[in-house]
Design an enzyme around this catalytic site. Structure first.
Site, PDB file in Angstrom:
ATOM      1  N   LYS A 167       0.815  -1.212   0.000  1.00 43.26           N
ATOM      2  CA  LYS A 167       0.000   0.000   0.000  1.00 43.26           C
ATOM      3  C   LYS A 167       0.851   1.266   0.000  1.00 43.26           C
ATOM      4  O   LYS A 167       0.450   2.269  -0.577  1.00 43.26           O
ATOM      5  CB  LYS A 167      -1.050   0.002   1.110  1.00 43.26           C
ATOM      6  CG  LYS A 167      -0.538   0.019   2.516  1.00 43.26           C
ATOM      7  CD  LYS A 167      -1.732  -0.058   3.450  1.00 43.26           C
ATOM      8  CE  LYS A 167      -1.391   0.094   4.916  1.00 43.26           C
ATOM      9  NZ  LYS A 167      -0.129  -0.405   5.410  1.00 43.26           N
TER      10      LYS A 167
ATOM     11  N   ARG B 291      12.001  -6.802   2.518  1.00 39.38           N
ATOM     12  CA  ARG B 291      11.805  -5.404   2.101  1.00 39.38           C
ATOM     13  C   ARG B 291      13.004  -4.519   2.484  1.00 39.38           C
ATOM     14  O   ARG B 291      13.519  -4.617   3.593  1.00 39.38           O
ATOM     15  CB  ARG B 291      10.536  -4.858   2.763  1.00 39.38           C
ATOM     16  CG  ARG B 291      10.294  -3.391   2.506  1.00 39.38           C
ATOM     17  CD  ARG B 291       8.860  -2.996   2.748  1.00 39.38           C
ATOM     18  NE  ARG B 291       8.442  -3.100   4.132  1.00 39.38           N
ATOM     19  CZ  ARG B 291       7.183  -2.924   4.524  1.00 39.38           C
ATOM     20  NH1 ARG B 291       6.240  -2.678   3.651  1.00 39.38           N
ATOM     21  NH2 ARG B 291       6.867  -3.023   5.792  1.00 39.38           N
TER      22      ARG B 291
ATOM     23  N   ARG C 155      -6.673   3.120  11.475  1.00 38.95           N
ATOM     24  CA  ARG C 155      -6.469   1.699  11.762  1.00 38.95           C
ATOM     25  C   ARG C 155      -7.474   1.188  12.796  1.00 38.95           C
ATOM     26  O   ARG C 155      -7.485   0.001  13.086  1.00 38.95           O
ATOM     27  CB  ARG C 155      -5.061   1.486  12.300  1.00 38.95           C
ATOM     28  CG  ARG C 155      -4.019   1.104  11.245  1.00 38.95           C
ATOM     29  CD  ARG C 155      -2.710   0.997  11.960  1.00 38.95           C
ATOM     30  NE  ARG C 155      -1.663   0.256  11.390  1.00 38.95           N
ATOM     31  CZ  ARG C 155      -0.650   0.759  10.680  1.00 38.95           C
ATOM     32  NH1 ARG C 155      -0.653   2.009  10.323  1.00 38.95           N
ATOM     33  NH2 ARG C 155       0.344  -0.004  10.318  1.00 38.95           N
TER      34      ARG C 155
END
Ligand code: AMP
Length: 224
Positions: free
Chosen positions: A13, A127, A88
């Site tokens: 995202k 990542r 969230r």
């Protein structure tokens, strides 16, 4: 327009948010980035937030909501923003909706990247991000390799790992994500503004595919 990016840690995202931000000329606001910047600069907010972030927990709502309201009050947000990592919790979503209604009533769209957990763990563990925060490009040492190992393709800075991108913390963060995301996803679904993508993260063109689907959707749905 406001675009709310929803998806687990490692769902892509952040990368998609950056592309959408360029495409629509909207500021990209990532609460995770703001917290990390404050931690790096050892601000009071950073110290408080780090107590939770280092354990893979959510930062309390009061701290997070104030931070976002402040950011959304700035001049560069008058046409909307891409919100990445916020809201969230349902409380955050309700507070955001109130804020938008009272201050800048423009259209909101939520984009959900729905990906199986095991794929996400692999993705997050591999990542690496650009150490130059002005650039902030994101790579993956398995699926989205930089041309030269350890070096950002875009600005040539060193690539680094985020401190919370290890398997144990990722599994904790996924648990927190699942515990909280259900209500948020339902919230935007009930508002009739949810657009869900099921990206194939092993595809070389996953980013382009996501981008073109979101653009197609926005063209159809967003009128202001
Ligand atoms: P992210 O970069 O979005 O994965 O965020 C990194 C960490 O910052 C999260 O694991 C949380 O501890 C904290 N954080 C970011 N956004 C929020 C939010 N909206 N509410 C609470 N905590 C957050």
């Amino acid at each position: 327009m406001y675009i709310i990016m929803l998806g687990a840690p490692g769902s892509g995202k952040g990368t998609l948010a950056k592309e959408l931000s360029k495409e629509y000329n909207l500021v990209h606001i990532s609460t995770g980035d703001i917290f990390r910047e404050n931690i790096k600069n050892e601000t009071e907010l950073g110290k408080k937030a780090n107590e939770y972030i280092s354990k893979g927990q959510l930062v309390p709502d009061d701290l997070t909501i104030d931070l976002v309201k402040n950011r959304l009050s700035q001049e560069d947000v008058k046409n909307g923003a891409i919100l990445d990592g916020f809201p969230r919790t349902t409380h955050q979503a309700e507070e955001l909706e109130k804020f938008i209604k009272n201050n800048n009533p423009i259209q909101t769209v939520a984009v959900l990247l729905d990906i199986p957990d095991e794929d996400l763990v692999k993705r997050v563990v591999n990542r690496v991000i650009c150490s130059n925060k002005e650039c902030g490009a994101i790579y993956n040492t398995e699926f989205r390799k930089p041309k030269q190992e350890g070096i950002c393709d875009i600005c040539g800075s060193k690539l680094i790992k985020r401190a919370d991108d290890n398997e144990e913390t990722v599994r904790d963060r996924l648990k927190v994500y699942h515990d909280n995301s259900k209500e948020i996803i339902e919230y935007y679904d009930n508002e009739n503004v949810l657009f869900t993508l099921h990206p194939n993260i092993y595809s070389e063109t996953v980013l382009e595919d996501n981008l073109s689907k979101v653009k197609g959707h926005l063209k159809e749905k967003v009128t202001k």
